[in-house]
Design a protein around this motif. Structure first.
Motif, short mmCIF file in Angstrom:
data_model
loop_
_atom_site.label_atom_id
_atom_site.label_comp_id
_atom_site.label_asym_id
_atom_site.label_seq_id
_atom_site.Cartn_x
_atom_site.Cartn_y
_atom_site.Cartn_z
N GLY A 125 0.82 -1.20 0.00
CA GLY A 125 0.00 0.00 0.00
C GLY A 125 0.85 1.25 0.00
N GLN A 126 0.19 2.37 -0.27
CA GLN A 126 0.87 3.66 -0.24
C GLN A 126 -0.15 4.74 0.02
N TRP A 127 0.31 5.86 0.60
CA TRP A 127 -0.53 7.05 0.71
C TRP A 127 0.35 8.28 0.67
N THR A 128 -0.24 9.35 0.21
CA THR A 128 0.41 10.66 0.16
C THR A 128 -0.59 11.69 0.63
N ASP A 129 -0.14 12.61 1.47
CA ASP A 129 -1.01 13.64 2.00
C ASP A 129 -0.24 14.95 2.00
N THR A 130 -0.83 15.99 1.43
CA THR A 130 -0.20 17.32 1.41
C THR A 130 -1.15 18.30 2.09
N ARG A 131 -0.62 19.01 3.07
CA ARG A 131 -1.40 20.02 3.79
C ARG A 131 -0.50 21.22 4.04
N GLY A 132 -0.95 22.38 3.59
CA GLY A 132 -0.20 23.59 3.85
C GLY A 132 1.23 23.56 3.32
N GLY A 133 1.44 22.88 2.22
CA GLY A 133 2.76 22.82 1.62
C GLY A 133 3.67 21.73 2.15
N VAL A 134 3.25 20.98 3.17
CA VAL A 134 4.05 19.88 3.72
C VAL A 134 3.46 18.56 3.21
N THR A 135 4.29 17.76 2.56
CA THR A 135 3.85 16.48 2.03
C THR A 135 4.41 15.35 2.88
N ASN A 136 3.54 14.45 3.29
CA ASN A 136 3.93 13.22 3.97
C ASN A 136 3.54 12.06 3.07
N SER A 137 4.40 11.04 3.05
CA SER A 137 4.08 9.88 2.23
C SER A 137 4.53 8.61 2.94
N SER A 138 3.86 7.53 2.60
CA SER A 138 4.15 6.25 3.22
C SER A 138 3.86 5.12 2.23
N SER A 139 4.61 4.04 2.39
CA SER A 139 4.32 2.83 1.62
C SER A 139 4.69 1.63 2.48
N TYR A 140 4.15 0.48 2.15
CA TYR A 140 4.46 -0.72 2.93
C TYR A 140 4.33 -1.96 2.08
N GLU A 141 5.02 -2.99 2.54
CA GLU A 141 4.88 -4.33 1.99
C GLU A 141 4.96 -5.29 3.17
N TYR A 142 3.84 -5.96 3.47
CA TYR A 142 3.75 -6.87 4.61
C TYR A 142 3.47 -8.28 4.10
N HIS A 143 4.14 -9.25 4.70
CA HIS A 143 4.02 -10.66 4.30
C HIS A 143 3.27 -11.44 5.38
N TYR A 144 2.39 -12.34 4.93
CA TYR A 144 1.58 -13.14 5.85
C TYR A 144 1.61 -14.60 5.42
N ALA A 145 1.57 -15.50 6.42
CA ALA A 145 1.48 -16.93 6.15
C ALA A 145 0.05 -17.26 5.74
N ALA A 146 -0.17 -18.48 5.26
CA ALA A 146 -1.49 -18.90 4.78
C ALA A 146 -2.56 -18.74 5.85
N GLY A 147 -2.23 -18.92 7.10
CA GLY A 147 -3.20 -18.78 8.19
C GLY A 147 -3.46 -17.34 8.60
N GLY A 148 -2.74 -16.39 8.00
CA GLY A 148 -2.95 -14.99 8.31
C GLY A 148 -1.96 -14.39 9.29
N SER A 149 -1.01 -15.18 9.78
CA SER A 149 -0.04 -14.62 10.73
C SER A 149 1.03 -13.82 9.99
N PHE A 150 1.38 -12.70 10.57
CA PHE A 150 2.39 -11.80 10.00
C PHE A 150 3.76 -12.48 10.04
N THR A 151 4.49 -12.42 8.93
CA THR A 151 5.82 -13.05 8.89
C THR A 151 6.95 -12.04 8.70
N GLY A 152 6.63 -10.77 8.51
CA GLY A 152 7.65 -9.73 8.35
C GLY A 152 7.25 -8.75 7.28
N GLY A 153 7.97 -7.64 7.25
CA GLY A 153 7.65 -6.66 6.24
C GLY A 153 8.47 -5.41 6.36
N THR A 154 8.15 -4.45 5.51
CA THR A 154 8.88 -3.20 5.43
C THR A 154 7.88 -2.06 5.22
#
Length: 168
Positions: free
Chosen positions: A40-69
């Motif tokens: 996922g990713q998002w970008t938000d600009t307010r009053g000339g300041v831009t914040n942005s984020s992105s992620y990549e998360y990995h999950y096992a077949a049962g839904g448990s988190f296995t790591g990410g960035t």
């Protein structure tokens, strides 16, 4: 997908009254073994300041988190399977240089909006945070400023405040 499983979404907004805009998107890709990756990713600009984020998360077949960035405003955080932080580093190329009294480069800072600042050491590792609040009262001529400082783990390390009387 064909079985009505969620595979992603996106959105955007524009607020001309407040000079703000933003967008976001996310997706899920499921592997043959049932494990999956969410991005996922998002970008938000307010009053000339831009914040942005992105992620990549990995999950096992049962839904448990296995790591990410995740990356927030150039700060890359790598997570272990228990969501503990394995490492954090920043791309310092777009950050403000911080110098000591002898003009030696000692680190970097980044204004993240609303009076909040993140500080980095020379290697791009978070070294602390600060939050500044300014109360400008045009009715009585007083201005107060307070700054609270934190270490890299958000432990309080100190604060300061000042008051200005513009009527004298």
């Amino acid at each position: 997908d064909a079985n009505w499983n969620w595979t992603g979404s996106s959105s955007s907004y524009t607020d001309t009254t407040n000079n703000a805009s933003g967008s976001s998107s996310n997706s899920r890709v499921t592997n043959v073994d049932g494990s999956y990756v969410e991005n996922g990713q998002w970008t938000d600009t307010r009053g000339g300041v831009t914040n942005s984020s992105s992620y990549e998360y990995h999950y096992a077949a049962g839904g448990s988190f296995t790591g990410g960035t995740s990356i927030y405003n150039g700060l890359t955080t790598v997570y272990n399977a228990d969501w503990s932080i394995a490492s954090q580093t920043a791309n310092t190329s777009g950050l403000t240089q911080v110098f000591d009294a002898n003009s030696n480069l000692i680190g970097y800072s980044q204004d993240t909006g609303n009076g909040n600042t993140t500080y980095y050491d020379l290697a791009g590792v978070v070294s602390g945070y600060s939050s500044t609040y300014v109360d400008l009262d045009n009715t009585d001529g007083f201005t107060s400023t307070s700054t609270t400082r934190y270490d890299a783990n958000w432990n309080w390390t100190g604060s300061s405040s000042s008051y200005t009387d513009t009527t004298n």
